[in-house]
Motif scaffolding. Structure first.
Motif, PDB file in Angstrom:
ATOM      1  N   ALA A 148      -5.383  -0.177   1.165  1.00 24.16           N
ATOM      2  CA  ALA A 148      -4.881   0.903   0.188  1.00 24.16           C
ATOM      3  C   ALA A 148      -3.378   0.476  -0.644  1.00 24.16           C
ATOM      4  N   GLY A 151      -4.400  -1.566  -3.538  1.00 27.70           N
ATOM      5  CA  GLY A 151      -4.880  -0.705  -4.741  1.00 27.70           C
ATOM      6  C   GLY A 151      -3.870  -0.067  -5.295  1.00 27.70           C
ATOM      7  N   VAL A 154      -1.480  -1.421  -8.443  1.00 29.77           N
ATOM      8  CA  VAL A 154      -2.267  -1.673  -9.821  1.00 29.77           C
ATOM      9  C   VAL A 154      -1.723  -0.531 -10.773  1.00 29.77           C
ATOM     10  N   LEU A 160      -7.474  -5.479 -10.405  1.00 32.53           N
ATOM     11  CA  LEU A 160      -7.450  -6.034  -9.051  1.00 32.53           C
ATOM     12  C   LEU A 160      -8.500  -7.226  -8.679  1.00 32.53           C
ATOM     13  N   ASP A 186     -14.074  -0.529   0.111  1.00 35.81           N
ATOM     14  CA  ASP A 186     -13.918   0.938  -0.497  1.00 35.81           C
ATOM     15  C   ASP A 186     -12.520   1.175   0.121  1.00 35.81           C
ATOM     16  N   PHE A 188      -9.821  -0.268  -0.849  1.00 34.40           N
ATOM     17  CA  PHE A 188      -9.097  -0.497  -2.027  1.00 34.40           C
ATOM     18  C   PHE A 188      -9.059   0.493  -3.110  1.00 34.40           C
ATOM     19  N   LEU A 189     -10.104   1.504  -2.730  1.00 34.37           N
ATOM     20  CA  LEU A 189     -10.312   2.368  -3.847  1.00 34.37           C
ATOM     21  C   LEU A 189      -9.226   3.734  -3.791  1.00 34.37           C
ATOM     22  N   MET A 193      -9.435   4.269  -9.257  1.00 33.15           N
ATOM     23  CA  MET A 193      -9.880   2.836  -9.020  1.00 33.15           C
ATOM     24  C   MET A 193     -11.219   2.638  -8.737  1.00 33.15           C
ATOM     25  N   PHE A 216     -11.838  -4.841  -9.471  1.00 30.90           N
ATOM     26  CA  PHE A 216     -11.472  -3.788  -9.586  1.00 30.90           C
ATOM     27  C   PHE A 216     -10.733  -3.118 -10.798  1.00 30.90           C
ATOM     28  N   ARG A 218      -8.394   0.110 -12.722  1.00 31.96           N
ATOM     29  CA  ARG A 218      -7.682   1.361 -12.563  1.00 31.96           C
ATOM     30  C   ARG A 218      -7.694   1.994 -13.737  1.00 31.96           C
TER      31      ARG A 218
END
Ligand SMILES: C[S@@+](CC[C@H](N)C(=O)[O-])C[C@H]1O[C@@H](n2cnc3c(N)ncnc32)[C@H](O)[C@@H]1O
Length: 219
Positions: A148, A151, A154, A160, A186, A188-189, A193, A216, A218
């Protein structure tokens, strides 16, 4: 050192058992330099999936890049060569010192920092973030926080690229490094994102290593 990977696993087990999920990295880098044994992830070359990803772009990303858990700096130097401004950090002061001594005239800003406690000014600040194999060496709650946090660094409109070992949900978790499941991508979401490209591959070897290369974006 008979089996450096087994040694790293034992250091991780002991450190994590004491509630210190990151302390063993600097001890491993220091011992490796002092005693002359290899660390399994150190190959002194840029990540091949980052090289391939950059090679497929008509235009490399522009702006400020961040390299998470940069180890000995080869990925950061590759990105600096594309013209980006690059900040690269690692929780291990020994690794960061080695980056600075390996690349004395570097344009990269090498820093000691902990992805679990990133500087406030890094939040949403980077047009490109590269992460290879850091989430997978952290256990439990630190693992979720790490993804997290990555993520969250970004910038809006940024990208990413994350590379990790992978496993199917039904496969055992195994030993450090603990491969990621598809669902763990997920983590990283952060808001805005989305996963834009996922490559699942098996790297040849003995044994072969399944990996995710996940891109990914953003909004
Ligand atoms: C498996 S190594 C990968 C190194 C490098 N990314 C590579 O691909 O060669 C994981 C790296 O993450 C660093 N690391 C682990 N936890 C970290 C944290 N909380 N914050 C920053 N770096 C961390 C370690 O010191 C180590 O250099």
């Amino acid at each position: 050192m008979a089996d450096p990977r087994a040694h790293a696993r034992e250091m991780a087990r002991e450190s994590i058992g004491r509630g210190d999920v990151t302390g063993w990295f600097d001890r491993l880098y220091s011992e490796s330099l002092r005693d002359g044994f290899a660390i399994s992830w150190v190959d002194l070359a840029p990540n091949q999936y980052l090289v391939e990803w950059l090679g497929r772009l008509a235009n490399p990303p522009r702006g400020h890049a961040l390299v998470v858990g940069c180890g000995y700096g080869d990925d950061a130097e590759l990105l600096a060569g594309t013209g980006m401004d690059v900040t690269a950090f690692d929780v291990s002061p020994t690794a960061v010192a080695r980056c600075r001594s390996r690349f004395p005239g570097s344009r990269v800003e090498y820093l000691v920092a902990d992805v679990l406690r990133p500087p406030a000014q890094w939040i949403g600040a980077f047009e490109f973030v590269f992460e290879a194999y850091t989430v997978q060496v952290l256990p439990g709650e630190a693992r979720s926080r790490c993804a997290a946090s990555i993520g969250g660094m970004v910038a809006p409109g940024g990208t990413l690229l994350a590379v990790a070992r992978s496993r199917r949900p039904e496969d055992p978790e195994g030993a450090m490094p603990w491969p990621l499941t598809r669902r763990e991508l997920d983590l990283f979401l952060v808001p805005g994102m989305r996963l834009t490209e996922l490559t699942e591959l098996v790297e040849p070897g003995d044994p072969p290593v399944p990996r995710f290369v996940a891109e990914f974006a953003r909004d």
